[in-house]
Design an enzyme around this catalytic site. Structure first.
Site, short mmCIF file in Angstrom:
data_model
loop_
_atom_site.label_atom_id
_atom_site.label_comp_id
_atom_site.label_asym_id
_atom_site.label_seq_id
_atom_site.Cartn_x
_atom_site.Cartn_y
_atom_site.Cartn_z
N SER A 127 0.84 -1.21 0.00
CA SER A 127 0.00 0.00 0.00
C SER A 127 0.87 1.25 0.00
O SER A 127 1.96 1.26 0.57
CB SER A 127 -0.88 -0.01 1.27
OG SER A 127 -1.49 1.26 1.46
N TYR A 152 -1.99 -0.93 11.01
CA TYR A 152 -2.31 -1.56 9.72
C TYR A 152 -1.24 -1.21 8.69
O TYR A 152 -0.66 -2.09 8.06
CB TYR A 152 -3.68 -1.10 9.20
CG TYR A 152 -3.78 -1.23 7.70
CD1 TYR A 152 -3.63 -0.11 6.88
CD2 TYR A 152 -3.95 -2.46 7.09
CE1 TYR A 152 -3.65 -0.23 5.50
CE2 TYR A 152 -3.99 -2.59 5.72
CZ TYR A 152 -3.84 -1.47 4.92
OH TYR A 152 -3.84 -1.58 3.56
N LYS A 156 2.04 -3.48 6.59
CA LYS A 156 2.40 -3.51 5.16
C LYS A 156 3.91 -3.28 5.00
O LYS A 156 4.59 -4.00 4.26
CB LYS A 156 1.64 -2.43 4.38
CG LYS A 156 0.15 -2.69 4.22
CD LYS A 156 -0.13 -3.98 3.47
CE LYS A 156 -1.61 -4.22 3.25
NZ LYS A 156 -1.88 -5.54 2.68
C1 WQD Z 1 -9.77 9.12 1.25
C2 WQD Z 1 -10.05 10.60 1.48
C3 WQD Z 1 -10.46 11.20 3.76
C4 WQD Z 1 -14.27 9.08 4.13
C5 WQD Z 1 -7.01 4.21 3.39
C6 WQD Z 1 -5.83 3.38 3.84
C7 WQD Z 1 -5.17 2.75 2.64
C8 WQD Z 1 -6.20 1.93 1.92
C9 WQD Z 1 -7.31 2.85 1.42
C10 WQD Z 1 -6.58 -0.36 2.63
C11 WQD Z 1 -9.35 11.13 2.73
C12 WQD Z 1 -11.69 11.46 2.88
C13 WQD Z 1 -13.09 9.58 3.63
C14 WQD Z 1 -15.33 9.99 4.46
C15 WQD Z 1 -13.96 11.82 3.77
N1 WQD Z 1 -6.76 0.94 2.78
N2 WQD Z 1 -12.94 10.93 3.45
N3 WQD Z 1 -15.12 11.33 4.26
O1 WQD Z 1 -7.48 7.13 4.13
O2 WQD Z 1 -6.62 7.63 1.76
O3 WQD Z 1 -6.55 5.29 2.61
O4 WQD Z 1 -7.90 3.43 2.61
O5 WQD Z 1 -5.93 -0.98 1.86
O6 WQD Z 1 -4.13 1.91 3.06
O7 WQD Z 1 -4.88 4.22 4.46
O8 WQD Z 1 -8.74 6.32 2.07
O9 WQD Z 1 -11.11 6.41 1.40
O10 WQD Z 1 -10.54 6.46 3.89
O11 WQD Z 1 -10.07 8.46 2.47
O12 WQD Z 1 -13.81 13.04 3.63
O13 WQD Z 1 -16.44 9.59 4.94
O14 WQD Z 1 -11.44 10.78 1.67
O15 WQD Z 1 -10.28 12.29 4.68
O16 WQD Z 1 -8.90 12.45 2.46
P1 WQD Z 1 -7.32 6.71 2.70
P2 WQD Z 1 -10.19 6.86 2.49
#
Ligand code: WQD
Length: 342
Positions: A127, A152, A156
């Site tokens: 990741s 988590y 990785k």
């Molecule tokens: C993306 C953006 C949030 C939800 C994580 C893990 C990564 C992988 C993918 C597993 C961010 C914003 C999100 C919401 C929002 N996981 N957001 N409102 O955090 O980049 O990555 O998930 O394999 O390893 O770290 O992904 O989709 O959670 O967030 O504003 O209800 O969307 O702040 O900027 P992230 P995400």
């Protein structure tokens, strides 16, 4: 007889899509999954898409004896794609030992059994989280890894190091780690997709559940970042494009095209999108008016990250192809399929 590939976590989001692409590329597949975060119906749906039902076994890969026993019963496995892992960032902060025990022990059991039974090739689901908040963007594979934001994410990084060291100690074992950016979307058939358990942590499933009326509105976690519209930037990659990268990596190893016996590649689109841009793209692609509100930042979020994919483009001959609007439409079609919405 086609080459048999073991896909651990093959009933999960990326795993199931990769099984489809492997079968359609002519490989036979056996899935091992303990169904802790997915359903057995996914195997039926894979068969509906490809016309071929992958073999399936349900056991816990953190059980060393069970893993060795499995490999001894399946001596014709030519390569392993290892997806199976706990992956909820927030949960990992509260349950670090469960995450290390599951994610790290499972990998070590697989490596040990591969060595013992003569399976030489491993593709590992890594990741972009290993980069933390990079100083310079876009990130290349030379970008230094930074301390992970969560247990988590650290599993990785630790697992990458375990594979690197194991390959260094065993010249007959070849490993490739694929560093995913943000996987989103669903198979165009709408028969498989992302099925988060409970309230989604990730952006796109939260958006599609809001669009389906399961959630009142999307909370956008902060618009005071140092980005053009103030919302964080990520590299959102279509899950089918991502799955195809695994097929290419397997072929690279089976055909002996790898340049060293431990390689790693950024698998993204190379384009950063802000949360607001993604929300607008979803509304444009689906015609759904998405209710949302701006709230406080989410702890642990980084400001921006997106990939330089030159190495994967040149070495793997792989490139992301699906436009973001089609990807978001596929996520919405999947949600409508799951909820029985016409
Ligand atoms: C993306 C953006 C949030 C939800 C994580 C893990 C990564 C992988 C993918 C597993 C961010 C914003 C999100 C919401 C929002 N996981 N957001 N409102 O955090 O980049 O990555 O998930 O394999 O390893 O770290 O992904 O989709 O959670 O967030 O504003 O209800 O969307 O702040 O900027 P992230 P995400």
């Amino acid at each position: 007889m086609a080459n048999l590939i073991l896909v651990t976590g093959g009933t999960g989001f990326i795993g199931s899509h990769t099984v489809v692409e492997l079968q359609q590329a002519g490989y036979d597949v056996i899935i091992v999954d303990n169904l802790s975060n997915s359903k057995i119906e996914v195997v039926d749906n894979i068969a509906k898409i490809t016309g071929k039902r992958p073999e399936f076994e349900n056991f816990d890969l953190s059980n060393r004896a069970d893993v060795l026993n499995f490999f001894l019963r399946h001596k014709d496995i030519k390569a392993v794609i290892h997806f199976a892992a706990f992956k909820a960032v927030g949960e990992s902060v509260n349950k670090p030992l469960e995450y290390y025990r599951n994610n790290v022990n499972s990998l070590m059991n697989i490596l040990e059994a591969m060595k013992f039974t003569g399976v030489h090739n491993l593709v590992f689901s890594s990741s972009c989280t290993v980069y933390g908040q990079p100083e310079k963007l876009p990130v290349t594979e030379a970008t230094p890894r930074l301390p992970a934001e969560s247990p988590y994410g650290n599993t990785k990084a630790v697992n990458e190091d375990i594979i690197r060291d194991f390959c260094h100690a065993n010249a007959d074992i070849n490993g490739i780690a694929l560093r995913y950016f943000n996987p989103i979307g669903a198979h165009p058939s709408a028969l498989i997709g992302e099925s988060p358990v409970g309230v989604p942590n990730n952006l796109v499933p939260y958006i599609t559940q809001t669009a389906a009326g399961l959630r009142k509105e999307l909370s956008i976690f902060g618009n005071d970042y140092n980005t053009p519209d103030g919302t964080p930037i990520r590299d959102y990659i279509n899950v089918v494009d991502l799955s195809k990268a695994h097929v290419v990596a397997i072929a690279r190893l089976l055909n002996g095209k790898n340049k060293s016996n431990y390689e790693y590649f950024n698998i993204g689109t190379g384009k950063g999108l802000s949360v607001m841009e993604l929300v607008n793209a979803f509304m444009k692609a689906t015609g759904v008016n998405l209710p949302y509100k701006i709230v406080a930042r989410r702890a642990g979020d980084i400001e921006q990250i997106y990939a330089d994919t030159t190495l994967a483009n040149n070495e793997l001959g792989w490139k992301a192809e699906v436009p973001i609007e089609d990807t978001l439409a596929s996520a919405w079609n999947w949600e409508k399929h799951v909820r029985g919405i016409k």
